[in-house]
Structure formats: C-alpha cells, structure tokens
Design a protein around this motif. Structure first.
Motif, PDB file in Angstrom:
ATOM      1  N   MET A 134       0.839  -1.184   0.000  1.00  0.00           N
ATOM      2  CA  MET A 134       0.000   0.000   0.000  1.00  0.00           C
ATOM      3  C   MET A 134       0.890   1.255   0.000  1.00  0.00           C
ATOM      4  O   MET A 134       1.862   1.342   0.745  1.00  0.00           O
ATOM      5  CB  MET A 134      -0.894  -0.021   1.233  1.00  0.00           C
ATOM      6  N   LEU A 135       0.551   2.187  -0.837  1.00  0.00           N
ATOM      7  CA  LEU A 135       1.313   3.427  -0.920  1.00  0.00           C
ATOM      8  C   LEU A 135       0.931   4.371   0.214  1.00  0.00           C
ATOM      9  O   LEU A 135      -0.240   4.514   0.550  1.00  0.00           O
ATOM     10  CB  LEU A 135       1.058   4.125  -2.246  1.00  0.00           C
ATOM     11  N   LEU A 182       2.159  17.616  -7.418  1.00  0.00           N
ATOM     12  CA  LEU A 182       0.955  18.396  -7.207  1.00  0.00           C
ATOM     13  C   LEU A 182      -0.231  17.477  -6.937  1.00  0.00           C
ATOM     14  O   LEU A 182      -0.483  16.540  -7.694  1.00  0.00           O
ATOM     15  CB  LEU A 182       0.679  19.243  -8.448  1.00  0.00           C
ATOM     16  N   ALA A 183      -0.947  17.726  -5.839  1.00  0.00           N
ATOM     17  CA  ALA A 183      -2.108  16.917  -5.494  1.00  0.00           C
ATOM     18  C   ALA A 183      -3.412  17.701  -5.689  1.00  0.00           C
ATOM     19  O   ALA A 183      -4.386  17.164  -6.206  1.00  0.00           O
ATOM     20  CB  ALA A 183      -2.015  16.427  -4.048  1.00  0.00           C
ATOM     21  N   ARG A 184      -3.418  18.982  -5.303  1.00  0.00           N
ATOM     22  CA  ARG A 184      -4.652  19.765  -5.389  1.00  0.00           C
ATOM     23  C   ARG A 184      -4.341  21.256  -5.380  1.00  0.00           C
ATOM     24  O   ARG A 184      -3.428  21.697  -4.698  1.00  0.00           O
ATOM     25  CB  ARG A 184      -5.536  19.435  -4.193  1.00  0.00           C
ATOM     26  N   VAL A 185      -5.122  22.004  -6.140  1.00  0.00           N
ATOM     27  CA  VAL A 185      -5.031  23.464  -6.148  1.00  0.00           C
ATOM     28  C   VAL A 185      -6.419  24.009  -5.868  1.00  0.00           C
ATOM     29  O   VAL A 185      -7.384  23.621  -6.513  1.00  0.00           O
ATOM     30  CB  VAL A 185      -4.537  24.005  -7.511  1.00  0.00           C
ATOM     31  N   ARG A 186      -6.502  24.895  -4.907  1.00  0.00           N
ATOM     32  CA  ARG A 186      -7.776  25.540  -4.593  1.00  0.00           C
ATOM     33  C   ARG A 186      -7.611  27.041  -4.718  1.00  0.00           C
ATOM     34  O   ARG A 186      -6.706  27.631  -4.126  1.00  0.00           O
ATOM     35  CB  ARG A 186      -8.228  25.205  -3.180  1.00  0.00           C
ATOM     36  N   ARG A 208      -4.448  31.383  -3.179  1.00  0.00           N
ATOM     37  CA  ARG A 208      -4.376  29.997  -3.649  1.00  0.00           C
ATOM     38  C   ARG A 208      -3.857  29.115  -2.529  1.00  0.00           C
ATOM     39  O   ARG A 208      -2.927  29.488  -1.814  1.00  0.00           O
ATOM     40  CB  ARG A 208      -3.404  29.872  -4.823  1.00  0.00           C
ATOM     41  N   ARG A 209      -4.462  27.936  -2.392  1.00  0.00           N
ATOM     42  CA  ARG A 209      -3.968  26.937  -1.443  1.00  0.00           C
ATOM     43  C   ARG A 209      -3.611  25.700  -2.243  1.00  0.00           C
ATOM     44  O   ARG A 209      -4.452  25.103  -2.896  1.00  0.00           O
ATOM     45  CB  ARG A 209      -5.026  26.611  -0.386  1.00  0.00           C
ATOM     46  N   ILE A 210      -2.348  25.335  -2.203  1.00  0.00           N
ATOM     47  CA  ILE A 210      -1.833  24.246  -3.030  1.00  0.00           C
ATOM     48  C   ILE A 210      -1.364  23.129  -2.119  1.00  0.00           C
ATOM     49  O   ILE A 210      -0.604  23.356  -1.173  1.00  0.00           O
ATOM     50  CB  ILE A 210      -0.674  24.744  -3.912  1.00  0.00           C
ATOM     51  N   THR A 211      -1.814  21.913  -2.411  1.00  0.00           N
ATOM     52  CA  THR A 211      -1.426  20.741  -1.649  1.00  0.00           C
ATOM     53  C   THR A 211      -0.485  19.895  -2.495  1.00  0.00           C
ATOM     54  O   THR A 211      -0.799  19.566  -3.632  1.00  0.00           O
ATOM     55  CB  THR A 211      -2.656  19.907  -1.249  1.00  0.00           C
ATOM     56  N   LEU A 212       0.668  19.591  -1.917  1.00  0.00           N
ATOM     57  CA  LEU A 212       1.656  18.751  -2.572  1.00  0.00           C
ATOM     58  C   LEU A 212       1.740  17.428  -1.819  1.00  0.00           C
ATOM     59  O   LEU A 212       1.437  17.366  -0.638  1.00  0.00           O
ATOM     60  CB  LEU A 212       3.033  19.428  -2.546  1.00  0.00           C
ATOM     61  N   ARG A 213       2.165  16.382  -2.514  1.00  0.00           N
ATOM     62  CA  ARG A 213       2.337  15.096  -1.848  1.00  0.00           C
ATOM     63  C   ARG A 213       3.590  14.412  -2.381  1.00  0.00           C
ATOM     64  O   ARG A 213       4.057  14.691  -3.480  1.00  0.00           O
ATOM     65  CB  ARG A 213       1.125  14.199  -2.058  1.00  0.00           C
ATOM     66  N   ARG A 214       4.133  13.524  -1.557  1.00  0.00           N
ATOM     67  CA  ARG A 214       5.233  12.666  -2.005  1.00  0.00           C
ATOM     68  C   ARG A 214       5.140  11.335  -1.288  1.00  0.00           C
ATOM     69  O   ARG A 214       4.629  11.237  -0.178  1.00  0.00           O
ATOM     70  CB  ARG A 214       6.594  13.307  -1.802  1.00  0.00           C
ATOM     71  N   ARG A 215       5.629  10.317  -1.973  1.00  0.00           N
ATOM     72  CA  ARG A 215       5.562   8.972  -1.432  1.00  0.00           C
ATOM     73  C   ARG A 215       6.512   8.813  -0.261  1.00  0.00           C
ATOM     74  O   ARG A 215       7.620   9.337  -0.262  1.00  0.00           O
ATOM     75  CB  ARG A 215       5.942   7.941  -2.485  1.00  0.00           C
ATOM     76  N   ILE A 216       6.071   8.059   0.729  1.00  0.00           N
ATOM     77  CA  ILE A 216       6.938   7.686   1.844  1.00  0.00           C
ATOM     78  C   ILE A 216       7.510   6.322   1.496  1.00  0.00           C
ATOM     79  O   ILE A 216       6.765   5.373   1.238  1.00  0.00           O
ATOM     80  CB  ILE A 216       6.147   7.608   3.163  1.00  0.00           C
TER      81      ILE A 216
END
Length: 61
Positions: free
Chosen positions: A1-2, A35-39, A46-54
C-alpha cells in the motif's frame, strides 16, 4: 500500500503566477513533491497541496 506525506502551500492574492510556478518547480525538483490539489479562493488566494511517497525500508537479514 502506498503512503504519502502532504505539504500545504499558501499564496496570497498578490503573488504572481510566475513566482508561484517557480516555488512549485523548486519543491518538485529538490524535494520530490508532486501536485495533489489546487484551490482558488474567492479572495484571490491559492492553497496548493503537494504530496510525495513515503518509502519505507524493509529490514532484511
């Protein structure tokens, strides 16, 4: 699982698109963020959500 970790960036109304793009490019290049989400809010911020794999290492013997 990621598994992912998340990071949130906020840019005010006065921040130009090029400055925001440059900040996101640096996060992607050096921190391996994607990039995961831009609001876009009604006040122009602007609220920007970033993600990276663990990546977890499995102990081997």
């Amino acid at each position: 699982m990621l598994e992912y970790e998340y990071r949130e960036l906020r840019f005010s109304r006065g921040t130009s698109r090029s400055a925001a793009r440059q900040a996101l490019a640096e996060c992607a290049e050096y921190g391996r963020w994607e990039l995961a989400r831009v609001r876009l809010h009604s006040d122009g911020s602007r609220r920007i959500t970033l993600r990276r794999r663990i990546i977890r290492q499995i102990r081997t013997m």
